[in-house]
Design a protein around this motif. Structure first.
Motif: not given
Length: 478
Positions: A300-313
């Motif tokens: 679940l954490t891996a799936a929800l990490s998409y938007r935070p990672v996109r935000n970092l980039a």
């Protein structure tokens, strides 16, 4: 738990995380209990009943959507204090595994219910950080099972987002972070200075540049070390801990620094702690359902990490953002821009209904924010003075205070007991004032010679009117 999923070498790290998080939840629930009536209570500045009437449960999950009263809020906050207290003294970790998880779930759910109706008073990144850490704590297990390796990795992922996100927002934000000059101003202009902030501000400017450069290394380079083998990961965590302690000494940032320290302690292996205390790690086999739950949490954490990672980039990186209403797997960051001058809104009252040359204006003193120039700033963190923080934003722009400042003034004109409890000093103890005004002052730290001569910690001068004098009748008509 299968061998690959256990982390026997982090017994002390898990203990420090669970006890540390419990202490911070205790502070958070206590702050809510002591401040909610004036801020979000039924007769508060931004009442919860008004908020939940305009929002759905889906948009802001909270038990208060089903029923709200000040008595219920106080009761749930007390329950949170008790659960956190029991966990802090070690009771929770000795419970059976399902009961231990239920206690942590209870703390998270209760605090989520508060944050999701707290409005601007609970709009800070450290609220989401405490909630995200609380979710992970549910799956850290009790004293009978080995620390779950996957959850420890998820904690490192939180730490990475906190530090790396803060580093990127600085490099993309105010140019003073790139030319290493932000700390020429920050110690003086930060939201709520501490007792040592003036000392930090008066350090030589070359040292300020070293501070900024060190911050960039800690936030942009060191976080990658969290995912290296030991001892590199532990050394990376130690650098973060030392940096956060520096920030603790230099200002009041609620529990932001403390929760980062607590989470970083989980990265340090028992091999280090064993030099200080005895490590006793004798675990029973971990139940299969718990292993499955940990794996599910990781997916679940891996799936929800998409938007935070996109935000970092993203070049338009959000400084603090929750991408779901559960405040899980968030984006973090702090001080992407730095104010160069310090302004304070000073609230004053008078007993005179008609202003004359002889009118005496008496100043309301807040607990944490600067007011009396002869009063040295106090240390309050990790406790969070919510009104004081919002007053700092109000000084930046009236828009930040538009939703609550008029009602705050109204409460002062009534000598409202609950509101006055948020302040350090009520200059009208016998009878309420006839009128209230607010003015903006420019504050700066007193130099060493000025402090020796006058005893003052600050020097201030009036800049502008924030609010013209108003009476109760004026506010009723507006």
């Amino acid at each position: 738990m299968t061998e690959w999923a256990a982390a026997d070498g982090y017994t002390i790290g898990r203990l420090l995380v669970t006890r540390g998080l419990a202490a911070l939840y205790l502070v958070a629930f206590l702050a809510a209990l002591l401040q909610f009536r004036a801020l979000i209570g039924t007769r508060g500045l931004l009442p919860v009943p008004d908020f939940v009437a305009a929002r759905s449960f889906k948009s802001s999950p909270s038990v208060f959507h089903f029923r709200y009263s000040d008595r219920l809020f106080a009761a749930l906050a007390v329950v949170g204090v008790l659960l956190a207290g029991f966990t802090l003294v070690g009771v929770t970790e000795r419970l059976p595994l399902p009961a231990c998880m239920a206690v942590w779930f209870g703390m998270w759910a209760l605090y989520l219910s508060i944050v999701n109706v707290g409005q601007v008073w609970y709009s800070f990144g450290w609220e989401s950080l405490l909630l995200e850490a609380g979710v992970l704590a549910i799956f850290l297990g009790n004293a009978d099972v080995a620390p779950p390796f996957l959850v420890l990795i998820l904690i490192r992922w939180v730490l990475f987002r906190v530090e790396f996100g803060a580093g990127l927002i600085k490099m993309r934000g105010d140019p003073c972070w790139r030319d290493l000059t932000c700390l020429y101003y920050h110690h003086e202009t930060q939201p709520m200075p501490g007792p040592l902030s003036r000392f930090f501000h008066l350090l030589p400017r070359p040292l300020h540049r070293v501070e900024v450069a060190g911050n960039h290394v800690t936030q942009l380079v060191v976080p990658f070390g969290l995912f290296l083998p030991q001892p590199a990961a532990g050394l990376a965590a130690a650098v973060m801990i030392l940096t956060q302690l520096w920030l603790v000494a230099s200002g009041n940032f609620a529990w932001l620094n403390w929760i980062t320290i607590v989470l970083a302690l989980s990265v340090v292996p028992d091999e280090f702690y064993g030099r200080i205390v005895t490590v006793n790690a004798d675990y029973a086999p971990t139940p299969l359902p718990f292993t499955v739950a940990v794996v599910a949490l990781t997916v679940l954490t891996a799936a929800l990490s998409y938007r935070p990672v996109r935000n970092l980039a993203s070049r338009r990186q959000a400084m603090n953002a929750s991408f779901n209403q559960w405040h899980f797997v968030n984006a973090y960051g702090a001080f992407g821009s730095i104010t160069r001058t310090r302004h304070e809104v000073i609230v004053e009252g008078t007993a005179d209904r008609v202003e004359t040359p002889a009118t005496e204006w008496r100043e309301y003193e807040f607990k944490g924010k600067p007011g009396d120039v002869r009063r040295r700033p106090r240390q309050y963190a990790p406790y969070h003075l919510r009104l004081d923080w919002l007053m700092w934003f109000a000084a930046i722009s009236r828009d930040y205070a538009a939703s609550w400042f008029p009602r705050f003034v109204y409460k002062l004109l009534e000598n409202d007991r609950k509101t006055l409890k948020l302040l350090r000093h009520n200059p009208f103890p016998e009878a309420p004032p006839a009128r209230i005004r607010a003015r903006v002052f420019r504050y700066r730290y007193a130099t060493r010679s000025e402090h020796r001569a006058t005893g003052a910690w600050w020097v201030r001068e009036p800049v502008a009117d924030f609010m013209m004098p108003l009476s109760l009748s004026d506010l009723r008509m507006s």
